[in-house]
Motif scaffolding. Structure first.
Motif, PDB file in Angstrom:
ATOM      1  N   ASP A   8       0.866  -1.170   0.000  1.00 40.78           N
ATOM      2  CA  ASP A   8       0.000   0.000   0.000  1.00 40.78           C
ATOM      3  C   ASP A   8       0.914   1.235   0.000  1.00 40.78           C
ATOM      4  O   ASP A   8       2.129   1.121   0.188  1.00 40.78           O
ATOM      5  CB  ASP A   8      -0.871  -0.062   1.261  1.00 40.78           C
ATOM      6  N   THR A  12       1.841   3.560   4.756  1.00 44.18           N
ATOM      7  CA  THR A  12       2.630   2.343   4.678  1.00 44.18           C
ATOM      8  C   THR A  12       4.025   2.714   4.199  1.00 44.18           C
ATOM      9  O   THR A  12       5.019   2.424   4.861  1.00 44.18           O
ATOM     10  CB  THR A  12       1.980   1.319   3.725  1.00 44.18           C
ATOM     11  N   GLY A 107      -1.566   0.823  -4.568  1.00 45.89           N
ATOM     12  CA  GLY A 107      -2.509   1.302  -3.564  1.00 45.89           C
ATOM     13  C   GLY A 107      -3.582   2.175  -4.159  1.00 45.89           C
ATOM     14  O   GLY A 107      -3.575   2.461  -5.365  1.00 45.89           O
ATOM     15  N   LYS A 137      -9.308  -0.594  -3.726  1.00 43.17           N
ATOM     16  CA  LYS A 137      -9.520  -1.445  -2.551  1.00 43.17           C
ATOM     17  C   LYS A 137     -10.745  -0.928  -1.796  1.00 43.17           C
ATOM     18  O   LYS A 137     -10.969   0.279  -1.783  1.00 43.17           O
ATOM     19  CB  LYS A 137      -8.287  -1.392  -1.630  1.00 43.17           C
ATOM     20  N   TYR A 159       0.582  -8.955   1.143  1.00 44.13           N
ATOM     21  CA  TYR A 159       0.131  -7.580   0.907  1.00 44.13           C
ATOM     22  C   TYR A 159       0.285  -6.808   2.208  1.00 44.13           C
ATOM     23  O   TYR A 159      -0.261  -7.199   3.249  1.00 44.13           O
ATOM     24  CB  TYR A 159      -1.318  -7.514   0.421  1.00 44.13           C
ATOM     25  N   GLY A 161      -0.181  -3.331   4.376  1.00 43.79           N
ATOM     26  CA  GLY A 161      -0.947  -2.093   4.461  1.00 43.79           C
ATOM     27  C   GLY A 161      -1.229  -1.717   5.897  1.00 43.79           C
ATOM     28  O   GLY A 161      -0.884  -2.452   6.826  1.00 43.79           O
ATOM     29  N   ASP A 162      -1.892  -0.567   6.075  1.00 46.75           N
ATOM     30  CA  ASP A 162      -2.135  -0.038   7.427  1.00 46.75           C
ATOM     31  C   ASP A 162      -3.585  -0.150   7.876  1.00 46.75           C
ATOM     32  O   ASP A 162      -3.931   0.353   8.941  1.00 46.75           O
ATOM     33  CB  ASP A 162      -1.699   1.436   7.489  1.00 46.75           C
ATOM     34  N   ASN A 166      -9.340  -2.024   4.162  1.00 48.92           N
ATOM     35  CA  ASN A 166      -8.846  -1.888   2.796  1.00 48.92           C
ATOM     36  C   ASN A 166      -7.735  -2.869   2.440  1.00 48.92           C
ATOM     37  O   ASN A 166      -7.510  -3.139   1.257  1.00 48.92           O
ATOM     38  CB  ASN A 166      -8.319  -0.464   2.564  1.00 48.92           C
ATOM     39  N   ASP A 167      -7.019  -3.351   3.437  1.00 52.91           N
ATOM     40  CA  ASP A 167      -5.814  -4.130   3.166  1.00 52.91           C
ATOM     41  C   ASP A 167      -5.887  -5.564   3.689  1.00 52.91           C
ATOM     42  O   ASP A 167      -5.880  -6.519   2.921  1.00 52.91           O
ATOM     43  CB  ASP A 167      -4.591  -3.419   3.778  1.00 52.91           C
TER      44      ASP A 167
END
Length: 215
Positions: A8, A12, A107, A137, A159, A161-162, A166-167
């Motif tokens: 992301d 990130t 992202g 996302k 993957y 992400g924060d 979404n991740d």
């Protein structure tokens, strides 16, 4: 065995503090107040665009960006540059590649984000944005594209992400290994939720090479 790591962007790889500070100043809202509202949106699972409506009802973000570009054609506005890169990014991405993993950045970002990232000359094999794919996302189609550009089966992709929404959760649903980085308002808040158990939680990207590289 993980063969590709996909990242992301916001919170990130990129510290968004300057972006949100510029918006606060643009709206004439005290920075602390604006950032507090942003944190509240994260805690309540509200879209971050809701905070613009909170401070200025009827506010049109896209129109404001267009007008801002005319008024300040050389400015960053809502964009970012190398100064916003988190300090662990270059070393971590570089080490992942040294250890034989494909590194991809993908992202939810506007078109200009790809150019901004490419100018940083990051040690990544490829960079993509949701704008060029026409899907964002957490839509499953986004993660289908991730698998295509990662050139690996979903089970061989991590993957990073924060966010859970979404991740982590959509990546897990796609069969990928989700990694939640605990930074930024969403990262710290989401790491405390039970659903974070679906992910491997890290505090720095420098943890990734030892965590993911083939042994």
């Amino acid at each position: 065995m993980i063969k590709a790591v996909v990242f992301d962007v916001g919170e990130t790889l990129i510290d968004e503090t300057r972006i949100w500070t510029r918006w606060a100043q643009r709206l004439g809202v005290p920075v602390f107040t604006f950032l507090g509202a942003l944190g509240g949106a994260a805690a309540l699972d509200r879209p971050h665009r809701d905070i613009f409506e909170m401070f200025q009802p009827g506010f049109d973000v896209d129109d404001a960006v267009s007008r801002w570009a005319v008024e300040d054609p050389d400015g960053l506005r809502e964009n970012f540059d190398a100064e916003d890169l988190y300090p662990d990014v270059r070393a971590a991405l570089g080490e992942l590649r040294v250890r034989g993993l494909r590194v991809v950045i993908a992202g939810n970002q506007p078109p200009q984000a790809r150019d901004a990232l490419e100018r940083m000359a990051l040690p990544a094999d490829a960079i993509f944005t949701s704008a060029e794919w026409g899907v964002e996302k957490p839509e499953p189609a986004f993660f289908t594209k991730v698998a295509e550009v990662a050139r690996a089966a979903p089970g061989a992709i991590a993957y990073v992400g924060d966010r859970l929404d979404n991740d982590v959760l959509p990546a897990a649903h796609a069969g990928m290994m989700p990694v939640l980085i605990r930074r930024g308002p969403w990262g710290f808040l989401h790491a405390t939720r039970p659903q974070a158990g679906h992910a491997t939680v890290i505090d720095s990207l420098t943890e990734l090479p030892d965590l993911l590289a083939p042994r």
